[in-house]
Design an enzyme around this catalytic site. Structure first.
Site, mmCIF file in Angstrom:
data_model
loop_
_atom_site.group_PDB
_atom_site.id
_atom_site.type_symbol
_atom_site.label_atom_id
_atom_site.label_comp_id
_atom_site.label_asym_id
_atom_site.label_seq_id
_atom_site.Cartn_x
_atom_site.Cartn_y
_atom_site.Cartn_z
ATOM 1 N N LYS A 68 -0.062 -11.701 8.295
ATOM 2 C CA LYS A 68 0.103 -11.427 9.719
ATOM 3 C C LYS A 68 -1.204 -10.904 10.282
ATOM 4 C CE LYS A 68 4.994 -10.149 9.221
ATOM 5 N NZ LYS A 68 5.993 -9.064 9.404
ATOM 6 N N ASP A 78 0.482 -11.150 1.480
ATOM 7 C CA ASP A 78 0.002 -10.695 2.775
ATOM 8 C C ASP A 78 -1.468 -11.039 2.954
ATOM 9 O OD1 ASP A 78 2.268 -9.653 3.848
ATOM 10 O OD2 ASP A 78 1.776 -7.554 3.504
ATOM 11 N N MET A 123 -3.950 -0.122 12.250
ATOM 12 C CA MET A 123 -3.664 -1.219 13.183
ATOM 13 C C MET A 123 -3.916 -0.777 14.624
ATOM 14 S SD MET A 123 -0.142 -2.554 11.353
ATOM 15 C CE MET A 123 0.546 -0.889 11.260
#
Length: 276
Positions: free
Chosen positions: A64, A42, A171
């Site tokens: 991502k 990641d 996030m």
């Protein structure tokens, strides 16, 4: 990566890399990285550890970022299965903890459908570690008795609104204005303290402190960016940089009536980190 499996099928380990500092990965996590044939990494895992891998280890970056996904979740699932069925030892290296908003349980279930042994190695979640690095405890006697962790992609109309509760948003930079508005509409005071910790537990760590009613404008002014952890609640006033840090008070009933010798620190060594 323990146990007995078919010699033609490899193994998958879902390894939590911790909040960002290379030193905060678990001993088991380091061990499995050293045994891996393939590492599927990641973006938010501690990248320095990838540089320590042997030259023959295949590293696949599936990081991502908002609006830019190197691989979809279906593609990541397929990579895990393809390499494991080819007999390789696969480490899925994730930031934080695999099971805290990391889709680790989905990846484990997908591997199980193909009979692939999967080990889960917990990691220190950024939801707790990053605020702590800025001096913000999620619970503190008299200020907070519990906390809720939620994604900034979710509606926030169902989170606890009690004064003795802390809200952690992961996030959530892109949706910060919407989130702050939702919280105030549903009962949060505009003066509720808020802390945003960018790139926590790394040399680039930066902290923005404010109040709920003005935090979105302040974040724009300071150009706050992901990765960041947002903390909402009275515990934010304990942050290292909070401008009006109150002097701690001890109730009269707790004041000692006799002097108690300090514990011996013989042989101890204390070092200040860059977060102090």
């Amino acid at each position: 990566m323990t146990g007995t499996t078919s010699p033609t099928i490899g193994l998958v380990a879902l390894v939590g890399g911790g909040p960002g500092d290379d030193a905060l990965v678990t001993v088991r996590g380091r061990e499995l990285l050293g045994l891996a044939d393939v590492v599927i990494a990641d973006r938010l895992g501690p990248r320095g550890l990838l540089e320590e891998l042997a030259p023959d280890v295949e590293v696949i970056d599936v990081g991502k970022a908002p609006g830019n996904h190197a691989a979809t979740q279906d593609e990541i699932n397929a990579l895990l299965v393809t390499h494991a069925l080819a007999g390789r030892r696969v480490v899925r290296f994730k930031g934080g903890d695999p099971y805290i908003l990391g889709r680790g349980s989905e990846e484990r279930e997908h591997c199980r459908r193909f009979g692939i042994e999967t080990e889960v190695v917990p990691g220190i979640t950024s939801a707790i570690a990053v605020p702590a690095a800025a001096g913000i405890p999620l619970t503190h006697r008299g200020l907070s008795r519990g906390f809720t962790v939620i994604s900034g992609h979710e509606d926030l109309d169902v989170v606890p609104r009690a004064s003795g509760h802390t809200l952690v948003i992961l996030m959530g930079v892109k949706t910060l204005r919407r989130s702050a508005t939702q919280l105030m509409v549903h009962g949060f005071d505009a003066e509720t303290p808020v802390g945003i910790v960018e790139s926590g537990c790394t040399p680039e760590q930066r902290v923005t402190l404010g109040r709920l009613g003005g935090i979105a404008d302040l974040a724009v002014e300071r150009r706050v960016q992901n990765p960041a952890v947002i903390v909402v609640g009275d515990v934010v006033t304990l942050a290292h940089d909070w401008p009006h840090f109150p002097a701690p008070t001890i109730p009269a009933s707790k004041v000692p009536t006799s002097e108690i010798p300090a514990p011996s620190m013989a042989g101890a060594s204390l070092e200040r980190s860059h977060h102090d």
